[in-house]
Design a protein around this motif. Structure first.
Motif, PDB file in Angstrom:
ATOM      1  N   LEU A  34       0.829  -1.195   0.000  1.00 50.02           N
ATOM      2  CA  LEU A  34       0.000   0.000   0.000  1.00 50.02           C
ATOM      3  C   LEU A  34       0.864   1.246   0.000  1.00 50.02           C
ATOM      4  O   LEU A  34       0.563   2.236  -0.660  1.00 50.02           O
ATOM      5  CB  LEU A  34      -0.941   0.006   1.225  1.00 50.02           C
ATOM      6  CG  LEU A  34      -2.062  -1.033   1.185  1.00 50.02           C
ATOM      7  CD1 LEU A  34      -2.795  -1.050   2.520  1.00 50.02           C
ATOM      8  CD2 LEU A  34      -3.052  -0.714   0.062  1.00 50.02           C
ATOM      9  N   LEU A  35       1.929   1.185   0.698  1.00 50.73           N
ATOM     10  CA  LEU A  35       2.835   2.337   0.777  1.00 50.73           C
ATOM     11  C   LEU A  35       3.484   2.571  -0.574  1.00 50.73           C
ATOM     12  O   LEU A  35       3.614   3.717  -1.034  1.00 50.73           O
ATOM     13  CB  LEU A  35       3.891   2.100   1.850  1.00 50.73           C
ATOM     14  CG  LEU A  35       4.896   3.228   2.050  1.00 50.73           C
ATOM     15  CD1 LEU A  35       4.206   4.543   2.462  1.00 50.73           C
ATOM     16  CD2 LEU A  35       5.909   2.839   3.156  1.00 50.73           C
ATOM     17  N   GLU A  36       3.888   1.495  -1.274  1.00 54.12           N
ATOM     18  CA  GLU A  36       4.518   1.604  -2.579  1.00 54.12           C
ATOM     19  C   GLU A  36       3.532   2.163  -3.603  1.00 54.12           C
ATOM     20  O   GLU A  36       3.872   3.004  -4.430  1.00 54.12           O
ATOM     21  CB  GLU A  36       4.998   0.223  -3.040  1.00 54.12           C
ATOM     22  CG  GLU A  36       5.765   0.214  -4.353  1.00 54.12           C
ATOM     23  CD  GLU A  36       7.071   0.977  -4.254  1.00 54.12           C
ATOM     24  OE1 GLU A  36       7.516   1.509  -5.272  1.00 54.12           O
ATOM     25  OE2 GLU A  36       7.622   1.084  -3.106  1.00 54.12           O
ATOM     26  N   ALA A  37       2.303   1.731  -3.503  1.00 53.31           N
ATOM     27  CA  ALA A  37       1.276   2.220  -4.436  1.00 53.31           C
ATOM     28  C   ALA A  37       1.050   3.697  -4.213  1.00 53.31           C
ATOM     29  O   ALA A  37       0.842   4.460  -5.156  1.00 53.31           O
ATOM     30  CB  ALA A  37      -0.024   1.435  -4.235  1.00 53.31           C
ATOM     31  N   ASN A  56       3.874   5.565  -5.840  1.00 52.42           N
ATOM     32  CA  ASN A  56       3.718   5.598  -7.281  1.00 52.42           C
ATOM     33  C   ASN A  56       2.645   6.592  -7.684  1.00 52.42           C
ATOM     34  O   ASN A  56       2.766   7.305  -8.677  1.00 52.42           O
ATOM     35  CB  ASN A  56       3.368   4.205  -7.823  1.00 52.42           C
ATOM     36  CG  ASN A  56       4.539   3.211  -7.651  1.00 52.42           C
ATOM     37  OD1 ASN A  56       5.728   3.625  -7.616  1.00 52.42           O
ATOM     38  ND2 ASN A  56       4.243   1.926  -7.586  1.00 52.42           N
ATOM     39  N   GLU A  57       1.596   6.635  -6.903  1.00 58.29           N
ATOM     40  CA  GLU A  57       0.496   7.557  -7.210  1.00 58.29           C
ATOM     41  C   GLU A  57       0.962   8.995  -7.052  1.00 58.29           C
ATOM     42  O   GLU A  57       0.634   9.850  -7.868  1.00 58.29           O
ATOM     43  CB  GLU A  57      -0.683   7.263  -6.268  1.00 58.29           C
ATOM     44  CG  GLU A  57      -1.940   8.040  -6.591  1.00 58.29           C
ATOM     45  CD  GLU A  57      -2.551   7.617  -7.914  1.00 58.29           C
ATOM     46  OE1 GLU A  57      -3.270   8.451  -8.537  1.00 58.29           O
ATOM     47  OE2 GLU A  57      -2.338   6.451  -8.340  1.00 58.29           O
ATOM     48  N   ASP A  58       1.714   9.228  -6.044  1.00 58.48           N
ATOM     49  CA  ASP A  58       2.246  10.575  -5.840  1.00 58.48           C
ATOM     50  C   ASP A  58       3.192  10.967  -6.953  1.00 58.48           C
ATOM     51  O   ASP A  58       3.220  12.121  -7.377  1.00 58.48           O
ATOM     52  CB  ASP A  58       2.988  10.661  -4.496  1.00 58.48           C
ATOM     53  CG  ASP A  58       2.018  10.527  -3.335  1.00 58.48           C
ATOM     54  OD1 ASP A  58       0.785  10.785  -3.520  1.00 58.48           O
ATOM     55  OD2 ASP A  58       2.459  10.197  -2.208  1.00 58.48           O
ATOM     56  N   LYS A 110       3.126   9.936 -10.102  1.00 56.08           N
ATOM     57  CA  LYS A 110       2.324  10.230 -11.282  1.00 56.08           C
ATOM     58  C   LYS A 110       1.736  11.627 -11.171  1.00 56.08           C
ATOM     59  O   LYS A 110       1.712  12.380 -12.147  1.00 56.08           O
ATOM     60  CB  LYS A 110       1.201   9.213 -11.424  1.00 56.08           C
ATOM     61  CG  LYS A 110       1.697   7.847 -11.850  1.00 56.08           C
ATOM     62  CD  LYS A 110       0.496   6.879 -11.956  1.00 56.08           C
ATOM     63  CE  LYS A 110       0.969   5.469 -12.379  1.00 56.08           C
ATOM     64  NZ  LYS A 110      -0.172   4.549 -12.498  1.00 56.08           N
ATOM     65  N   THR A 111       1.234  11.942 -10.015  1.00 62.49           N
ATOM     66  CA  THR A 111       0.626  13.252  -9.822  1.00 62.49           C
ATOM     67  C   THR A 111       1.654  14.352 -10.024  1.00 62.49           C
ATOM     68  O   THR A 111       1.378  15.393 -10.638  1.00 62.49           O
ATOM     69  CB  THR A 111       0.047  13.355  -8.418  1.00 62.49           C
ATOM     70  OG1 THR A 111      -0.926  12.314  -8.255  1.00 62.49           O
ATOM     71  CG2 THR A 111      -0.626  14.693  -8.196  1.00 62.49           C
ATOM     72  N   LEU A 112       2.893  14.124  -9.583  1.00 61.28           N
ATOM     73  CA  LEU A 112       3.951  15.128  -9.700  1.00 61.28           C
ATOM     74  C   LEU A 112       4.325  15.344 -11.173  1.00 61.28           C
ATOM     75  O   LEU A 112       4.528  16.476 -11.610  1.00 61.28           O
ATOM     76  CB  LEU A 112       5.168  14.686  -8.894  1.00 61.28           C
ATOM     77  CG  LEU A 112       6.354  15.621  -8.897  1.00 61.28           C
ATOM     78  CD1 LEU A 112       5.988  17.007  -8.314  1.00 61.28           C
ATOM     79  CD2 LEU A 112       7.522  15.035  -8.072  1.00 61.28           C
ATOM     80  N   MET A 113       4.401  14.287 -11.953  1.00 58.75           N
ATOM     81  CA  MET A 113       4.759  14.387 -13.348  1.00 58.75           C
ATOM     82  C   MET A 113       3.681  15.139 -14.130  1.00 58.75           C
ATOM     83  O   MET A 113       3.975  15.958 -15.003  1.00 58.75           O
ATOM     84  CB  MET A 113       4.947  12.977 -13.952  1.00 58.75           C
ATOM     85  CG  MET A 113       6.195  12.264 -13.425  1.00 58.75           C
ATOM     86  SD  MET A 113       6.342  10.573 -14.086  1.00 58.75           S
ATOM     87  CE  MET A 113       6.576  10.946 -15.839  1.00 58.75           C
ATOM     88  N   GLN A 114       2.462  14.855 -13.799  1.00 54.39           N
ATOM     89  CA  GLN A 114       1.371  15.550 -14.477  1.00 54.39           C
ATOM     90  C   GLN A 114       1.430  17.043 -14.191  1.00 54.39           C
ATOM     91  O   GLN A 114       1.146  17.863 -15.049  1.00 54.39           O
ATOM     92  CB  GLN A 114       0.019  14.973 -14.034  1.00 54.39           C
ATOM     93  CG  GLN A 114      -0.226  13.584 -14.577  1.00 54.39           C
ATOM     94  CD  GLN A 114      -1.569  12.986 -14.092  1.00 54.39           C
ATOM     95  OE1 GLN A 114      -2.231  13.627 -13.286  1.00 54.39           O
ATOM     96  NE2 GLN A 114      -1.915  11.803 -14.592  1.00 54.39           N
TER      97      GLN A 114
END
Length: 272
Positions: free
Chosen positions: A243-246, A249-251, A253-257
Motif C-alpha cells: 500500500l505504501l509503494e502504491a 507511485n500515485e504521488d 504520477k501526480t507530480l509528473m502531471q
C-alpha cells in the motif's frame, strides 16, 4: 167539738214551731255578729290567725253577711295570701247589692291583683269600682297608678325586646364570622390537599417518565448502543508495504502531471 179542738191544737203547734224557728234564727244571727265582733278585735290586735278563724265561724253562721266575707278577705290580704283574698273579695261582690259596698270590694280586689303583678286585672277592678262609686278618689288614684305601671311595664318589655334583638343580631353576626372562618379554614385545607395531590401526581408522573426513559432509551442512545466502536483494520506487513509503494507511485504520477501542465502553461505564454 172534738174536731175543733184538734184543729186548735194543730194551729197552736204551728205557731209554737214558728216561734221556735224564729228564736233559733235570732240566736244564729247573734252568734254570727259576736264572731264578727271578736274577729274585728283580733284583726285590730294583729292576731290574723285568730281573726281568720272567727270570721270563718261568722260566715258559717251567716253565709250572706257582707262584713264577715269582706273582712276575711282583708285578713288574707294582710297575710299575703293573694289567691284566698281574691276569692273572698269576689264573693263579697256577689253577696252585696249596695253599690258603695260592692265598690269597696272591687277596690280591694284591685289592690290584691296589683300586689300579685296582675296589672290588667287590677285596672279592670278599679274601673268597675269607679263605675259604682265615681266619687272614690282613692280608687281613681290607684287606677292611675296601675295604668302608669302598665305603661312602664310595656316600655320595659319593649326595651328588653330591643336588647334581646340586638343580642340575637350580635350572636348571629358572631356565628356568621365563625362559620366564615371555618369555611376559610376548610377551603384552605382543601386547597392544600389539592396542592399535595397535584404535587404527588407530578412526582408520580416524573417518576413514571424517568422509569420510561430508563426502560426505553432514546434514538441516539439506541444508535450508540447498536453501533459498535470502530476498530483499526488489521493488515499484514507485506500488505502495508504494498500500500505504501502504491501511494508513492500515485504521488509520482501526480507530480509528473503537474510538471507537464506547468510546461504547457509557459509555452502558451511565450506564443502569446
Amino acid at each position: 167539738m172534738v174536731g175543733k179542738t184538734l184543729c186548735f191544737v194543730e194551729d197552736a203547734m204551728r205557731i209554737l214551731l214558728s216561734i221556735s224557728l224564729l228564736f233559733i234564727s235570732t240566736l244564729a244571727i247573734a252568734q254570727g255578729k259576736l264572731e264578727l265582733y271578736n274577729g274585728n278585735k283580733a284583726y285590730q290586735n294583729g292576731d290574723l290567725d285568730q281573726a281568720e278563724q272567727l270570721y270563718q265561724r261568722s260566715i258559717e253562721e251567716e253565709p250572706d253577711r257582707f262584713e264577715s266575707t269582706f273582712n276575711l278577705g282583708n285578713t288574707f290580704y294582710r297575710k299575703q295570701d293573694a289567691e284566698k283574698a281574691i276569692t273572698q273579695y269576689q264573693q263579697a261582690v256577689k253577696a252585696e247589692s249596695d253599690p258603695v259596698r260592692k265598690a269597696k270590694s272591687l277596690h280591694n280586689l284591685g289592690n290584691t291583683y296589683l300586689q300579685s303583678q296582675k296589672i290588667d286585672e287590677a285596672i279592670d277592678a278599679y274601673k268597675a269600682a269607679l263605675r259604682l262609686n265615681p266619687k272614690d278618689d282613692e280608687t281613681r288614684y290607684n287606677l292611675a297608678y296601675a295604668q302608669r305601671m302598665k305603661k312602664q311595664q310595656e316600655q320595659q318589655q319593649e326595651q328588653n325586646q330591643d336588647q334581646q334583638d340586638q343580642q340575637d343580631q350580635e350572636q348571629d353576626q358572631q356565628q356568621d364570622k365563625e362559620q366564615d372562618k371555618e369555611q376559610d379554614k376548610e377551603d384552605e385545607g382543601n386547597k392544600e390537599q389539592e396542592n399535595q395531590n397535584e404535587k404527588g401526581e407530578n412526582e408520580e408522573e416524573e417518576k413514571q417518565d424517568q422509569n420510561s426513559e430508563e426502560n426505553n432509551p432514546s434514538e441516539e442512545e439506541e444508535q450508540t448502543e447498536q453501533a459498535p466502536p470502530k476498530r483499526p483494520i488489521e493488515i499484514s506487513p507485506r500488505e502495508a508495504e504494498q500500500l505504501l509503494e502504491a501511494a508513492r507511485n500515485e504521488d509520482q504520477k501526480t507530480l509528473m502531471q503537474m510538471r507537464k501542465q506547468k510546461g504547457s502553461d509557459k509555452k502558451i505564454e511565450k506564443d502569446w
